[in-house]
Write a protein that holds these residues in place. Structure first.
Motif, PDB file in Angstrom:
ATOM      1  N   ALA A 138       4.585  -3.027  -5.870  1.00  0.00           N
ATOM      2  CA  ALA A 138       3.403  -3.109  -5.005  1.00  0.00           C
ATOM      3  C   ALA A 138       2.593  -4.358  -5.326  1.00  0.00           C
ATOM      4  O   ALA A 138       2.115  -5.053  -4.420  1.00  0.00           O
TER       5      ALA A 138
ATOM      6  N   SER B 181       7.070   5.173 -11.655  1.00  0.00           N
ATOM      7  CA  SER B 181       5.736   4.796 -11.199  1.00  0.00           C
ATOM      8  C   SER B 181       5.385   3.382 -11.646  1.00  0.00           C
ATOM      9  O   SER B 181       4.793   2.612 -10.886  1.00  0.00           O
TER      10      SER B 181
ATOM     11  N   ILE C  64       4.585   0.361  -9.121  1.00  0.00           N
ATOM     12  CA  ILE C  64       3.304  -0.366  -9.181  1.00  0.00           C
ATOM     13  C   ILE C  64       3.569  -1.862  -9.294  1.00  0.00           C
ATOM     14  O   ILE C  64       2.889  -2.677  -8.652  1.00  0.00           O
TER      15      ILE C  64
ATOM     16  N   LEU D 117       2.453   1.664  -3.445  1.00  0.00           N
ATOM     17  CA  LEU D 117       1.408   2.085  -4.384  1.00  0.00           C
ATOM     18  C   LEU D 117       1.072   3.566  -4.184  1.00  0.00           C
ATOM     19  O   LEU D 117       0.935   4.321  -5.161  1.00  0.00           O
ATOM     20  N   TYR D 118       0.974   3.985  -2.931  1.00  0.00           N
ATOM     21  CA  TYR D 118       0.736   5.398  -2.630  1.00  0.00           C
ATOM     22  C   TYR D 118       1.853   6.266  -3.200  1.00  0.00           C
ATOM     23  O   TYR D 118       1.597   7.300  -3.837  1.00  0.00           O
ATOM     24  N   LEU D 119       3.094   5.840  -2.986  1.00  0.00           N
ATOM     25  CA  LEU D 119       4.230   6.614  -3.496  1.00  0.00           C
ATOM     26  C   LEU D 119       4.260   6.661  -5.023  1.00  0.00           C
ATOM     27  O   LEU D 119       4.690   7.658  -5.600  1.00  0.00           O
ATOM     28  N   SER D 120       3.805   5.593  -5.652  1.00  0.00           N
ATOM     29  CA  SER D 120       3.845   5.569  -7.118  1.00  0.00           C
ATOM     30  C   SER D 120       2.917   6.617  -7.721  1.00  0.00           C
ATOM     31  O   SER D 120       3.183   7.129  -8.804  1.00  0.00           O
ATOM     32  N   PHE D 121       1.815   6.932  -7.027  1.00  0.00           N
ATOM     33  CA  PHE D 121       0.885   7.935  -7.543  1.00  0.00           C
ATOM     34  C   PHE D 121       1.178   9.340  -7.026  1.00  0.00           C
ATOM     35  O   PHE D 121       0.782  10.318  -7.644  1.00  0.00           O
ATOM     36  N   ASN D 122       1.855   9.461  -5.895  1.00  0.00           N
ATOM     37  CA  ASN D 122       2.095  10.770  -5.304  1.00  0.00           C
ATOM     38  C   ASN D 122       3.560  11.174  -5.273  1.00  0.00           C
ATOM     39  O   ASN D 122       3.892  12.243  -4.784  1.00  0.00           O
TER      40      ASN D 122
ATOM     41  N   ALA E 292       0.829  -1.211   0.000  1.00  0.00           N
ATOM     42  CA  ALA E 292       0.000   0.000   0.000  1.00  0.00           C
ATOM     43  C   ALA E 292       0.862   1.258   0.000  1.00  0.00           C
ATOM     44  O   ALA E 292       0.569   2.227  -0.718  1.00  0.00           O
ATOM     45  N   PHE E 293       1.946   1.242   0.768  1.00  0.00           N
ATOM     46  CA  PHE E 293       2.833   2.411   0.830  1.00  0.00           C
ATOM     47  C   PHE E 293       3.516   2.663  -0.511  1.00  0.00           C
ATOM     48  O   PHE E 293       3.574   3.804  -0.990  1.00  0.00           O
TER      49      PHE E 293
END
Length: 163
Positions: A55, A48, A52, A35-40, A32-33
């Motif tokens: 993740a 990214s 992903i 994945l969060y970093l990949s979008f933000n 989850a962390f």
């Protein structure tokens, strides 16, 4: 050496529920962390995509670990196998047991060295087999894996002394 139970099993290595839960929380949390970093994050499109994929790998390993709730590694006369029926190492193919502090082995576990290579396979946190090595341990209890390693070592010594 001990006598087998009614199912012909000399030793069992079950999954420790607390270790399994902690490992799943870590894997799902890491997924989850990332994945969060990949979008933000500021990693760009290439970074990214890699994040992903990482993740997804974490989520896959967590799901495999979740599915291993009732799986055990058992020692029978034939060798080391899973409760699902997959043979990990036949007794006559086991050369030695590595369980020392400096051995390349899973946490709270041991490694078997085989005489002949076997196909690769893996159950995250429970066991892996690569070539001539089989690692057992990870999210298992230390006492059960130590007992199984000692039982295998006794059988190897008995087999080699009779040859």
């Amino acid at each position: 050496m001990f006598q087998p139970d009614q199912d012909g099993i000399y030793a069992r290595v079950p999954v420790a529920p607390s270790r399994r839960m902690l490992a799943m929380i870590i894997l799902y949390g890491l997924g989850a962390f990332v994945l969060y970093l990949s979008f933000n994050g500021l990693s760009g499109i290439g970074g990214s995509v890699i994040m992903i994929a990482l993740a997804a790998g974490c989520f896959w390993a967590g799901e495999q670990m979740r599915r291993s709730a009732g799986v055990e590694v058992v020692l029978t006369d034939n060798g080391v196998e899973t409760s699902e029926g997959l043979m990990l190492a036949q007794m006559d193919n086991i050369q030695l047991v590595n369980r020392g502090a400096l051995a390349a082995k899973p946490s709270t576990g041991f490694t078997l060295v085989l005489k002949t290579p076997q196909p690769r396979t893996w159950r995250p946190g429970l066991w892996w087999r690569i070539g001539r090595r089989v690692g057992i341990g990870g999210i298992t209890g230390a006492g059960a894996t130590k007992f199984m390693a000692e039982q295998i070592a006794l059988r190897i010594d008995a087999r080699d002394s009779s040859d």
